[in-house]
Design an enzyme around this catalytic site. Structure first.
Site, PDB file in Angstrom:
ATOM      1  N   HIS A  98      35.293  39.109  27.322  1.00  0.00           N
ATOM      2  CA  HIS A  98      36.573  39.158  26.613  1.00  0.00           C
ATOM      3  C   HIS A  98      36.444  38.371  25.303  1.00  0.00           C
ATOM      4  CE1 HIS A  98      38.791  40.888  29.977  1.00  0.00           C
ATOM      5  NE2 HIS A  98      38.233  40.007  30.784  1.00  0.00           N
ATOM      6  N   HIS A 108      32.370  45.816  29.887  1.00  0.00           N
ATOM      7  CA  HIS A 108      32.007  45.580  31.285  1.00  0.00           C
ATOM      8  C   HIS A 108      30.721  46.341  31.592  1.00  0.00           C
ATOM      9  CE1 HIS A 108      32.108  47.571  35.355  1.00  0.00           C
ATOM     10  NE2 HIS A 108      32.078  46.316  35.720  1.00  0.00           N
ATOM     11  N   ARG A 112      23.663  47.806  40.426  1.00  0.00           N
ATOM     12  CA  ARG A 112      23.640  47.306  41.798  1.00  0.00           C
ATOM     13  C   ARG A 112      22.738  48.171  42.674  1.00  0.00           C
ATOM     14  NH1 ARG A 112      28.535  49.702  40.601  1.00  0.00           N
ATOM     15  NH2 ARG A 112      28.964  51.587  41.812  1.00  0.00           N
ATOM     16  N   HIS A 147      28.402  55.640  23.089  1.00  0.00           N
ATOM     17  CA  HIS A 147      28.060  56.797  23.920  1.00  0.00           C
ATOM     18  C   HIS A 147      26.662  57.333  23.598  1.00  0.00           C
ATOM     19  CE1 HIS A 147      31.530  57.598  26.522  1.00  0.00           C
ATOM     20  NE2 HIS A 147      32.186  56.886  25.610  1.00  0.00           N
ATOM     21  N   GLY A 260      35.741  38.410  51.947  1.00  0.00           N
ATOM     22  CA  GLY A 260      35.407  36.992  51.894  1.00  0.00           C
ATOM     23  C   GLY A 260      34.339  36.662  50.865  1.00  0.00           C
TER      24      GLY A 260
END
Lengths: 304, 304
Positions: A98, A108, A112, A147, A260
């Protein structure tokens, strides 16, 4: 089919976190990231890096995490019964930046890897990730460059990869309750394994590597644009939409909070300062309404 | 058992909205509510009232809504199969007040009625609601007065009503991902029909009527407390918790957003200005940490 090399993925992710933090420190010019290492009770942990009150970056977080366990939660195996009775590992790098200046877009990125193993059976695994851009004051040049970087990262892996991941990104980063896109998009992918391990891993790396070289030049070019209270106010209200998306829709955020996960590492994505006004919207015909009229529409930026 | 009188409930709710708005305008002293009436595509509508930038109230919303339809969504009848094949009506008043001065607590109240009908069968219905207080700088006198008003509203309906609804409130307004209460509680109830229509309606009215006389004196007493940037900063960070609760946990908010409710009326509960900092928490031994040490713990305020 090539063998699944888990240590190689982890090594890549840790190195990516280092490289992205170094590039963002250069982009900021004065501030540096501070690091918090943490352990997860159920297995694993992470390396959270945060920058606050930099010269350019008002708040930014680049998080590495690697969690593992003997058993997936029931909510995960209900959808994918083939995962029941397997140990699992999930690892990734996730970041949100930010900036202070409303002319510099928020961005962002995430890459993963998930793998579930069982003695004597082939591992089940996939990659996911992407990156997307959320400008306050749109700029076609930036959209095209962003892009183009996305397309360049995907093209070596197939002619349709960019188009598919670009569309997926538009669909995912959509605020349903407002029928409004979060920003101008980029790439989003999940469940990637159809290329085999080596090529899937290579595609994930190509996308991870592309983030900083795509974002930093935009920061450099826009960071000295003069602005005043009007632009700041617009930015703070628009950041409210970012919060709404992350807390109401973002799967990673919700899964993390519900399972959690480490709250401060998950919620480091939230903006440092935000405003909400009843029925807030920009006045027609202003520089602010241009964001809605031109940029917050699904657009083929490479043809625009 | 007394007959279900739907028009009487609606009349009460509209009048309650009027009375609460009038009381809050007096409490603010200068600003007045503006009204937006709206229709819902599937049936029904509402009367949203909002105050922004008052002398005392930075942002406040008092919403009446009455929605109805031929058929409940599958998600609702899955849990309560006795509702399948019935028409339904849901109506209520819901409010959130965010004051400027960090020494004035934020407060929330809600009363609501649900009824599902089918020709030739008894209607299925229940009441719900409550009110709760979220101080930034705690005050035992305020907590006691608030809970005394809650108890006084409940006592005519049974010796254990306050204790049950107080506990329900503590359990409901809890940020699980931080293991942190939202505030100092009050009352929360749902599925109330066991007293029969007349007495259940009377209990809901007693709680609805108690809100303004409980909140306005606290506003009056704290609104002129001097404060500076330090207190403001604490308030803005604490408001972040309010946003987290409302967007991640609050059933009414999530149901509203997911079921195509009117977004601006639902999200008028969000604070006008909010801050998030990584790993933000007050320094031990300060006036700010007292909120956590003393007030954000489940407490029997009438015995404290």
């Amino acid at each position: 089919m090539s063998a699944v090399d888990i240590p190689a993925v982890k090594e890549y992710l840790l190195d990516l976190q280092n490289r992205i933090c170094a590039a963002l420190e250069v982009a900021d010019g004065t501030a540096s990231f501070r690091e918090d290492s943490w352990d997860r009770e159920g297995g694993g942990g992470g390396r959270t890096r945060v920058m606050e009150s930099g010269a350019v970056i008002e708040k930014g977080g680049v998080n590495f995490s690697h969690v593992f366990g003997d058993k997936l939660p029931g909510s995960a195996t209900a959808h994918r019964p083939e995962l029941a009775g397997r140990t699992f590992q999930a690892m990734g790098v996730s970041l949100v930046i930010h900036p202070h200046n409303p002319y510099v877009p928020t961005s962002h990125a995430n890459v993963r890897f998930f793998v579930a193993e069982k003695e004597g059976e082939e591992p089940v695994w996939w990659f996911g990730g992407g990156f997307d851009l959320t400008p306050y004051y749109g700029n076609k040049e930036d959209c095209r460059a962003w892009h183009q970087a996305a397309k360049d990262a995907c093209d070596p892996f197939g002619d349709d990869v960019y188009a598919r991941y670009k569309k997926w990104c538009d669909e995912y980063f959509h605020l349903k309750h407002r029928d409004e896109p979060r920003g101008v998009g980029g790439l989003f992918f999940d469940d990637l394994n159809e290329l085999g391990f080596e090529q899937s891993f290579a595609l994930m790396q190509s996308i991870g590597d592309a983030f900083a070289p795509a974002y930093c030049p935009i920061v450099e070019q826009r960071k000295d644009t003069p602005y005043g209270e009007r632009q700041r106010d617009f930015q703070l209200h628009r950041r409210g939409r970012y919060v709404e998306f992350n807390l109401v829709f973002d799967r990673g955020t919700l899964f993390g909070l519900q399972s959690g996960g480490r709250t401060e590492s998950i919620l480091m994505s939230l903006p440092p300062e935000v405003r909400w006004g009843y029925d807030w919207k920009p006045e027609p015909g202003t520089e602010e309404s241009e964001l809605y009229d031109v940029y917050l529409k699904p657009t083929e930026w490479l043809e625009a």
